[in-house]
Design an enzyme around this catalytic site. Sequence first.
Site, PDB file in Angstrom:
ATOM      1  N   THR A 169       0.795  -1.222   0.000  1.00 47.16           N
ATOM      2  CA  THR A 169       0.000   0.000   0.000  1.00 47.16           C
ATOM      3  C   THR A 169       0.831   1.278   0.000  1.00 47.16           C
ATOM      4  OG1 THR A 169      -1.560  -1.180   1.371  1.00 47.16           O
ATOM      5  CG2 THR A 169      -1.672   1.221   1.475  1.00 47.16           C
TER       6      THR A 169
ATOM      7  N   GLY B 193       0.783  -2.902   5.682  1.00 49.29           N
ATOM      8  CA  GLY B 193       0.943  -4.200   6.322  1.00 49.29           C
ATOM      9  C   GLY B 193      -0.401  -4.875   6.515  1.00 49.29           C
TER      10      GLY B 193
ATOM     11  N   GLY C  19      -3.740  -5.430   7.309  1.00 47.24           N
ATOM     12  CA  GLY C  19      -4.768  -4.467   7.692  1.00 47.24           C
ATOM     13  C   GLY C  19      -5.591  -4.855   8.895  1.00 47.24           C
TER      14      GLY C  19
HETATM   15  N1  ASP Z   1      -2.783  -2.674   4.550  1.00 48.36           N
HETATM   16  C1  ASP Z   1      -3.272  -3.244   3.335  1.00 48.36           C
HETATM   17  C2  ASP Z   1      -4.446  -4.125   3.602  1.00 48.36           C
HETATM   18  O1  ASP Z   1      -4.453  -4.823   4.596  1.00 48.36           O
HETATM   19  C3  ASP Z   1      -2.299  -4.028   2.555  1.00 48.36           C
HETATM   20  C4  ASP Z   1      -0.871  -3.730   2.689  1.00 48.36           C
HETATM   21  O2  ASP Z   1      -0.460  -2.678   3.102  1.00 48.36           O
HETATM   22  O3  ASP Z   1      -0.102  -4.625   2.352  1.00 48.36           O
HETATM   23  O4  ASP Z   1      -5.311  -4.170   2.781  1.00 48.36           O
END
Ligand code: ASP
Length: 343
Positions: free
Chosen positions: A203, A255, A257
């Site tokens: 993200t 990360g 979520g």
């Molecule tokens: N935080 C995002 C989610 O959980 C994904 C990511 O940052 O890898 O959708």
Amino acid sequence: MSHRRKFLQTSVTGAMALLLQRKALASVTLDKVPVINDPVVISTWDFGKAANAEAWKLLSTGGDVIDAVEAGVKVPEADPTNHSVGYGGFPDRDGKVTLDACIMEGTALNCGSVAFLENIVHPISVAKLVMQKTPHVMLVGEGALQFALANGFQKENLLTPESEKAWKEWLKTSQYAPVINIENQFKPVDPKQLPGGPNNHDTIGMLAIDKTGKMGGACTTSGAAWKMRGRVGDSPIIGAGLYVDGEVGAATSSGLGEEVIRTCGSHTVVELMRQGLSPEKACKNAVERIVNRNPERAKTLQVGFLALNKKGEYGAYAIHKGFTYSVKNGKEEKIYEAKAILT
Ligand code: ASP
């Protein structure tokens, strides 16, 4: 003569007193005059560098912070080689690319968000319109798509041949482990590609201050690869994936979520800064809350927070090493690696 001397003396003393008084008044007045700030923009991950450069074009020429963060995060949204944001993002387990995004400004706490949005390359721009044109904060799924189409956005296929190939490869096992950055498992022989590795892209969360001192942020993602259909992560949730309060500062995350939602992560970081913690210490404290709750589980997942306070100071912290972030201001354009709780 003595009268004249006394008169002159009195006049000089009076003039000096007046000057001192004016100076004191001037500094009082100056404090109230809006400060012209040095703009700054920071973003999650190394691909944030290109996004920052785009945002900087606006920030450095007096542009508004919301326009700047929107322009910035549109860069990875449109990049087909980025498999965790926008066009070319890895799909859910049914092969559909579904996008989450939000945007927030720190003066009136205006914000807008879309979740589970399909077929639109720039969900951040739809989130911005939700903020500007509707009485709501969040639109999801079919309703968000209808709103986008009614506002001139075009429907497009977001599943690139490369992402489709990766999905078909994943279907051979169909294992969904709640491990973020699972896309890196496609190159398991390269340690740099392991979760938490330096090339581990997720993200984009972007935080900025414009020349007027206004703070804003944007967060956009295609979410966790191979997620269940309908799954929404932290990224479009105000207070989880992004929070901006211009009186204090702003925070964003990348990360897994679910862990960030559970802890209202970005809001937590901002509140810790309100209590006087530096951006880095606030991020560290928020990460520790996740790790301490279940240290064994924390070994298997990555969460990173990034924060910017209203003075333009920034910092980050992650569970594992490898969480990078990009900074651009008048003095530097750099990529840093966040410190981590675990190795
Ligand atoms: N935080 C995002 C989610 O959980 C994904 C990511 O940052 O890898 O959708």
